[in-house]
Design an enzyme around this catalytic site. Sequence first.
Site, PDB file in Angstrom:
ATOM      1  N   CYS A 184      14.345  -5.336  -4.208  1.00  0.00           N
ATOM      2  CA  CYS A 184      14.825  -4.598  -5.218  1.00  0.00           C
ATOM      3  C   CYS A 184      14.425  -3.397  -5.911  1.00  0.00           C
ATOM      4  O   CYS A 184      13.795  -3.359  -6.946  1.00  0.00           O
ATOM      5  CB  CYS A 184      15.650  -5.384  -6.115  1.00  0.00           C
ATOM      6  SG  CYS A 184      16.957  -6.390  -5.372  1.00  0.00           S
ATOM      7  N   ARG A 238       0.814  -1.358   0.089  1.00  0.00           N
ATOM      8  CA  ARG A 238       0.034   0.188  -0.006  1.00  0.00           C
ATOM      9  C   ARG A 238       0.741   1.197   0.099  1.00  0.00           C
ATOM     10  O   ARG A 238       0.655   2.224  -0.819  1.00  0.00           O
ATOM     11  CB  ARG A 238      -1.083  -0.066   1.186  1.00  0.00           C
ATOM     12  CG  ARG A 238      -2.058  -1.345   1.030  1.00  0.00           C
ATOM     13  CD  ARG A 238      -3.217  -1.027   2.068  1.00  0.00           C
ATOM     14  NE  ARG A 238      -4.095  -0.018   1.569  1.00  0.00           N
ATOM     15  CZ  ARG A 238      -3.911   1.214   2.204  1.00  0.00           C
ATOM     16  NH1 ARG A 238      -3.198   1.417   3.330  1.00  0.00           N
ATOM     17  NH2 ARG A 238      -4.922   2.056   1.963  1.00  0.00           N
TER      18      ARG A 238
END
Length: 427
Positions: free
Chosen positions: A357, A326
């Site tokens: 990453c 979110r």
Amino acid sequence: MKLFGNTKVVNNEIYFNGISVTELSKRFGTPLYILDEKNFINQINLFKENFASDVLETKLIYASKSLLNLYIAKIIYNENLYIDAVSVGEVFTILKSGFDPSRIYFHGNNKLKEELEYAIKEKVGTIVIDNKSEAYLLDKLLSDDDIQDVMIRLNPGIEAHTHEFITTAKSDSKFGMSIYEKETLNLIKYLSENKKFNFKGIHSHIGSQIFEKSSFFKEIESLCDYALNLKNLGIQVREINLGGGFGVYYTQNDRPLDLKVFLKEYIKYFEEYILKIGLDVESVAIEPGRALINQSVYALYKACLEKKCGERNYLFIDGSMCDNIRPALYGAKYEACVANRFNDSKEELYTIAGKCCESGDVLIKDIELPKHQEGDLVLVPSVGAYTYSMSSNYNKNLRPAMISVNEDAKVIVNRETLEDLIKNDLF
Ligand code: LLP
């Protein structure tokens, strides 16, 4: 930081129903999703008690997309709620929990043929039709002896002030049929005249994380006026479903409605409005997800390493955007604390980041916390809705376990294993 439900601070540490976060982390590992079951049930009761009427039936439908697993579905069923599903996966999970299929509302703007076939086969109670092509497809799939309860999703064109990605009733939204289009009326006529359909009524959901009463009241007026139009055309609307969308607290910037007060006002507004315009309906439904579950789930992470990059002081946790997308997706904000040293002075400004990453894998930017020490546990409240349910295995991260803390603590969803990551790989 605001704590909810059955959490307590004892000797500088947070406890869930008498069990410390340190013990929980030792017994169940981290990252860990913690369901405060009693608080969840209290919240369900709050809705039941306040969204109640003497003059018509009120229905509480849990929006399962916010958080769904077998355990949650069982609680919802035992509490006698209805449930909303938007995919065959949700319907399957709900049915596997032992749920009565007649209490399922099947939504979705793009239900696949296989999904409709599955819903028919499993005798899903109500299909909420989103558009014309879906109605024709469903007609083809139903046999001549079938009578399927259906509703139609309407778009009343109400703009609720919330994040653009979670508004649903703007005029160009992909959901439902506009109340201003003649075609919508034609579709309703078709549904109400076709012998395979039992046309129950109309539905709308104007968005999520809404704080203004006025948007909810406008929606009542707009749907009831529409139902009155239908009545004048000889089409009886027996049920009106107002959707979900009730906003909740994440940080001090959020000003949620006091639901104990608002739900009473909301149902009263509905009762008075139908009386005023001379509409009679049998039932009115609401479909909350976030406001039912959000405040009853916490995420517990281990704080692992810290790292200074220019002005920014990162605190890395063992979770990531894989278990809570979110902040990256909506810029959502959360509060957090070091739960094993709750009252220690907060002398550092950290940015809590995860292990993916992605530069955007930041859970909270700039939060004051005690200077990091080995063994610190970071607790994030208000993570029940749209976190685990939107989780992924990006970077082959494992989904966390979920536990329920009631009298004791027990695992309700296992932590994923490395083997789970390759279970569908063939070569
Ligand atoms: N009914 C329908 C038809 C819906 O589409 C939704 C949510 C609800 C009910 C429940 O809304 P709630 O009471 O939870 O606001 N992923 C986003 C939220 C998407 C909501 C989608 N529809 C987020 O993380 O904020």
